[in-house]
Write an enzyme that holds these catalytic residues in place. Structure first.
Site, short mmCIF file in Angstrom:
data_model
loop_
_atom_site.label_atom_id
_atom_site.label_comp_id
_atom_site.label_asym_id
_atom_site.label_seq_id
_atom_site.Cartn_x
_atom_site.Cartn_y
_atom_site.Cartn_z
N GLY A 1 0.92 -0.79 -0.14
CA GLY A 1 0.03 0.05 0.10
C GLY A 1 0.81 1.42 -0.09
O GLY A 1 0.54 2.28 -0.27
N ASP B 1 1.57 -11.42 6.11
CA ASP B 1 2.20 -10.57 5.35
C ASP B 1 3.69 -9.79 5.44
O ASP B 1 3.57 -9.58 4.79
CB ASP B 1 0.67 -9.60 5.14
CG ASP B 1 0.67 -9.41 6.06
OD1 ASP B 1 -0.32 -9.30 7.12
OD2 ASP B 1 0.61 -7.56 6.53
N ASP C 1 9.44 -6.09 8.05
CA ASP C 1 8.32 -5.22 7.95
C ASP C 1 8.36 -4.60 9.48
O ASP C 1 7.59 -5.27 9.83
CB ASP C 1 7.02 -5.87 7.37
CG ASP C 1 6.83 -5.01 6.07
OD1 ASP C 1 7.43 -4.65 5.54
OD2 ASP C 1 5.47 -4.89 6.02
P1 AMP Z 1 2.53 -2.49 7.56
O1 AMP Z 1 1.53 -2.52 9.58
O2 AMP Z 1 3.02 -1.77 7.74
O3 AMP Z 1 3.18 -4.45 7.83
O4 AMP Z 1 1.07 -2.80 6.96
C1 AMP Z 1 -0.23 -3.58 7.15
C2 AMP Z 1 -0.94 -2.86 5.44
O5 AMP Z 1 -1.02 -1.95 5.48
C3 AMP Z 1 -0.07 -3.36 3.88
O6 AMP Z 1 -0.88 -3.93 3.02
C4 AMP Z 1 0.35 -1.72 3.83
O7 AMP Z 1 0.68 -1.74 2.24
C5 AMP Z 1 -0.74 -0.54 4.20
N1 AMP Z 1 -0.14 0.01 4.59
C6 AMP Z 1 0.51 0.81 5.63
N2 AMP Z 1 0.38 2.42 5.83
C7 AMP Z 1 -0.19 2.18 4.57
C8 AMP Z 1 0.03 3.52 4.49
N3 AMP Z 1 0.50 4.85 4.98
N4 AMP Z 1 -0.44 3.60 3.35
C9 AMP Z 1 -1.25 2.84 2.92
N5 AMP Z 1 -1.19 1.96 2.61
C10 AMP Z 1 -0.73 1.48 4.28
MG MG Z 2 3.22 -5.17 6.49
#
Ligand code: AMP
Ligand code: MG
Length: 489
Positions: free
Chosen positions: A92, A252, A262
């Protein structure tokens, strides 16, 4: 060493069908500037250090100016978040610029995190804030310094772009590198959408590029599962041995290659507390430090389930095969963890009482709230007196220490040699939250990035004595207890 133009780009992921990704360009930030550049990561792709000083370096790394080989895309995946299946996640806010092929034949994903919205942003801004970017940048290199498999960090870019979280913060980007960013969730996506042909293509892709030897196995997909089980078991054993809590072990965020992936609200143990929860949004403590080995098992079961259609045509047989493999996880983990803890204690032989000796130490550390890293480093010295001073209950320590001395005597190892070995096993420096916080504070308030570079150098050699950094080998200051880290990044 090469210029950016001389890097050989060849993105193998685009050979997969379009359901695997979405092609798009990055969205640059305003007034982008280089915050930090990490030469050891640049060495991996044979990039010349002078390239970071080029006027257009940031434009190229941020994708504002593209190189001929860039084939940028966001990867599609799903996954189990806090135990619940989310049908579509995907990158994302990260965009894969491309893959670099080195002269040695290695391939490295160059992935830009915080690169702007993608098809998978689900209404969010696609950005990463400076604070969280600094945390990932430092921790991924700190983990590498500790010898733990991880994604790497090439450089960090800052900007004037305002990003809204609980408050206004500035946007930043991290150029992250890994042999692959394929996750357990990448497999889950094709399993739950019942695209089993694509599931097979993904498994074939991972085998082809990362585990070519598995092609010769009777059942390569079962062998791939076995590989993921071994890699994950060993990775989590390594986390536990250094006191690292990941914080968001959703499926994920689990790399198919067994890399730490991550970095969000992670934390290293200060005092030994098995119930340590580093993520303030994790109210149930699902991802508490001592739950990580079990969560590893849960995530592997998600992966195994996703691979079922590939394991055998008869579903019951496939399930039996998967369960038999999953049962190996605990064995891998326990074996590796025991090996690492013996090494931390300077025990070269394997003896039946070792686990009890280690558990006993953990128990008295927990009771007296002793700092985990400092204790093991102190034990690595040649005198017991300073380790004893870390405990309130000296009698409890003496009791344990007596057993430890006896155990050491039983294998007759040389004290000096043991001390040397232990100092290469027990880090003097870890990335404590407050250290990252100091670097963040300077960077966000004054655009002073010096602490980031200082910490980077320190953490790349965590086992060496570094006189200038003595304060970082001490327990954290009292204010460190007030730091709160959550998923908002
Ligand atoms: P994470 O917790 O960073 O591993 O993110 C979990 C999911 O949310 C993944 O699909 C990321 O790409 C999406 N995500 C996290 N933060 C953002 C953001 N600011 N904008 C878009 N997608 C996000
Ligand atoms: Mg992630």
């Amino acid at each position: 060493m090469k210029t950016l133009e001389q890097l050989q780009f060849e993105n193998t992921y685009v050979t997969l069908p379009e359901e695997f990704y979405h092609r798009l360009a990055t969205s640059p930030l305003t007034n982008q500037h280089l915050i930090s550049f990490n030469q050891p990561a640049a060495d991996l792709i044979e990039l010349h250090p002078d390239e970071a000083r080029r006027a257009d370096f940031v434009d190229i790394i941020s994708g504002k100016k593209t190189l001929p080989g860039y084939e940028s895309l966001a990867m599609c995946y799903s996954g189990h978040q806090f135990g619940h299946y989310v049908p579509r996640l995907g990158d994302g806010r990260a965009i894969l610029l491309g893959q670099v092929k080195t002269d040695a034949g290695e391939r490295w994903d160059l992935q830009l995190k915080g690169a702007g919205p993608t098809l998978y942003s689900r209404g969010s801004d696609g950005r990463a804030v400076l604070r969280s970017t600094i945390r990932e940048y430092l921790c991924s290199e700190a983990m590498h310094g500790l010898g733990i498999p991880t994604t790497r960090a090439l450089c960090m870019i800052g900007s004037d772009t305002e990003v809204y979280r609980e408050q206004i913060e500035s946007g930043a980007m991290l150029l992250r590198m890994a042999p692959s960013h394929v996750r357990f969730g990448s497999f889950e996506y094709f399993y739950y959408t019942q695209q089993y042909d694509k599931l097979r293509l993904l498994a074939d892709y991972v085998i082809e590029h990362h585990y070519p030897d598995l092609k010769d196995e009777v059942n390569p997909y079962l062998a791939l599962l076995k590989q993921a089980i071994t890699g994950t078991g060993q990775l989590i054993a390594a986390w536990q041995s250094v006191g690292f809590a990941h914080g968001v072990m959703n499926s994920d965020n689990m790399s198919i290659l067994g890399l730490t992936l991550d970095y969000g609200p992670y934390g290293f143990l200060d005092v030994y507390d098995p119930d340590f929860i580093c993520n303030h949004s994790d109210h149930q403590g699902r991802y508490a430090f001592n739950k990580q080995p079990d969560i590893g098992a849960f995530n592997l079961s998600c992966l195994a389930q996703a691979l079922l259609p590939l394991l055998h045509d008869v579903p019951e047989t496939a399930a039996e095969m998967a369960i038999a493999e999953l049962n190996e996880y605990k064995i891998v983990f326990v074996h590796r963890y025991a090996q690492l803890m013996r090494s931390k204690l300077g025990l070269f032989d394997q003896q039946s009482q070792d686990q009890a000796l280690c558990d006993h130490l953990c128990k008295i550390m927990q009771a007296d709230r002793v700092d985990y890293t400092i204790l093991f480093r102190t034990l690595s010295g040649e005198s017991s007196e300073s380790a004893r001073d870390l405990f309130i209950d000296r009698a409890a320590f003496d009791n344990w220490y007596g057993d430890y001395q006896q155990r050491l005597a039983s294998e007759n190892s040389d004290g000096q040699q043991r001390s040397k070995h232990m100092k290469q096993t027990n880090p003097k420096y870890i990335l404590r939250n407050y250290m990252a916080e100091l670097a963040i504070e300077k960077a966000t308030r004054n655009q002073d990035y010096s602490e980031i570079d200082r910490l980077l150098l320190l953490l790349q050699k965590p086992f060496d004595e570094q006189a200038d950094y003595e304060v970082y080998a001490q327990p954290p200051p009292a204010w460190a207890g007030q730091i709160s880290v959550s998923c908002s990044s």
